[in-house]
Design a protein around this motif. Structure first.
Motif, short mmCIF file in Angstrom:
data_model
loop_
_atom_site.label_atom_id
_atom_site.label_comp_id
_atom_site.label_asym_id
_atom_site.label_seq_id
_atom_site.Cartn_x
_atom_site.Cartn_y
_atom_site.Cartn_z
N THR A 1 -25.15 6.54 10.35
CA THR A 1 -25.57 5.18 10.04
C THR A 1 -27.08 5.06 10.15
O THR A 1 -27.72 5.80 10.90
CB THR A 1 -24.93 4.16 11.01
OG1 THR A 1 -25.33 4.48 12.33
CG2 THR A 1 -23.42 4.20 10.92
N ALA A 2 -27.65 4.12 9.39
CA ALA A 2 -29.10 3.96 9.38
C ALA A 2 -29.48 2.48 9.44
O ALA A 2 -28.76 1.63 8.92
CB ALA A 2 -29.69 4.58 8.12
N ARG A 3 -30.61 2.20 10.10
CA ARG A 3 -31.21 0.87 10.14
C ARG A 3 -32.68 1.03 9.79
O ARG A 3 -33.38 1.83 10.39
CB ARG A 3 -31.09 0.26 11.53
CG ARG A 3 -29.68 -0.16 11.88
CD ARG A 3 -29.61 -0.71 13.28
NE ARG A 3 -29.83 0.43 14.19
CZ ARG A 3 -30.50 0.35 15.33
NH1 ARG A 3 -31.03 -0.76 15.71
NH2 ARG A 3 -30.63 1.41 16.09
N THR A 4 -33.16 0.25 8.83
CA THR A 4 -34.55 0.31 8.40
C THR A 4 -35.22 -1.02 8.69
O THR A 4 -34.64 -2.08 8.50
CB THR A 4 -34.64 0.61 6.90
OG1 THR A 4 -33.98 1.84 6.64
CG2 THR A 4 -36.07 0.74 6.43
N SER A 5 -36.48 -0.95 9.15
CA SER A 5 -37.24 -2.16 9.43
C SER A 5 -38.71 -1.92 9.12
O SER A 5 -39.16 -0.79 9.06
CB SER A 5 -37.07 -2.58 10.89
OG SER A 5 -37.59 -1.59 11.74
N GLY A 6 -39.43 -3.01 8.91
CA GLY A 6 -40.86 -2.95 8.71
C GLY A 6 -41.28 -2.93 7.26
O GLY A 6 -40.52 -2.53 6.39
N ILE A 7 -42.51 -3.39 7.02
CA ILE A 7 -43.07 -3.39 5.67
C ILE A 7 -44.24 -2.42 5.61
O ILE A 7 -44.23 -1.49 4.81
CB ILE A 7 -43.50 -4.80 5.26
CG1 ILE A 7 -42.28 -5.71 5.18
CG2 ILE A 7 -44.23 -4.78 3.92
CD1 ILE A 7 -42.60 -7.17 4.96
N SER B 1 -46.00 5.20 6.77
CA SER B 1 -46.82 4.06 6.38
C SER B 1 -46.37 3.55 5.00
O SER B 1 -45.50 4.13 4.35
CB SER B 1 -48.29 4.46 6.31
OG SER B 1 -48.50 5.36 5.26
N LEU B 2 -46.97 2.46 4.59
CA LEU B 2 -46.66 1.85 3.31
C LEU B 2 -46.97 2.80 2.15
O LEU B 2 -46.28 2.79 1.14
CB LEU B 2 -47.46 0.55 3.15
CG LEU B 2 -47.34 -0.18 1.82
CD1 LEU B 2 -45.93 -0.72 1.67
CD2 LEU B 2 -48.34 -1.30 1.74
N PHE B 3 -47.96 3.65 2.31
CA PHE B 3 -48.38 4.55 1.24
C PHE B 3 -47.40 5.69 1.01
O PHE B 3 -47.44 6.35 -0.02
CB PHE B 3 -49.78 5.11 1.54
CG PHE B 3 -50.80 4.02 1.68
CD1 PHE B 3 -51.14 3.21 0.61
CD2 PHE B 3 -51.40 3.79 2.90
CE1 PHE B 3 -52.07 2.20 0.74
CE2 PHE B 3 -52.33 2.79 3.05
CZ PHE B 3 -52.67 1.98 1.97
#
Length: 73
Positions: free
Chosen positions: A40-46, A19-21
């Motif tokens: 390799t890495a892919r990051t998504s989301g806020i 989560s954001l926290f």
């Protein structure tokens, strides 16, 4: 923080979801995984942060172990 490791034969994926926290802890776990193995890495989301790390099975397993060690501390 949730870790999910899937071995699909030659290529394995590690999915780290938090989560954001838990933003800083998430970044530390991803950094440890990337530094320990050549993957390799892919990051998504806020608000729900999701990182997918993929690579050969032995390297992905090494990355998984490094991420788990960071999360346990």
């Amino acid at each position: 923080m949730k870790f999910e490791f899937k071995d699909q034969g030659a290529v394995a994926t590690l999915t780290i979801t938090s989560s954001l926290f838990e933003f800083r802890k998430h970044n530390r776990a991803v950094d440890a995984a990337l530094l320990s193995a050549d993957v390799t890495a892919r990051t998504s989301g806020i608000f729900i942060r999701k990182t997918v790390i993929s690579g050969p099975a032995n390297r992905s397993l090494r990355a998984y172990k490094a991420a788990i060690n960071v999360e346990a501390k």
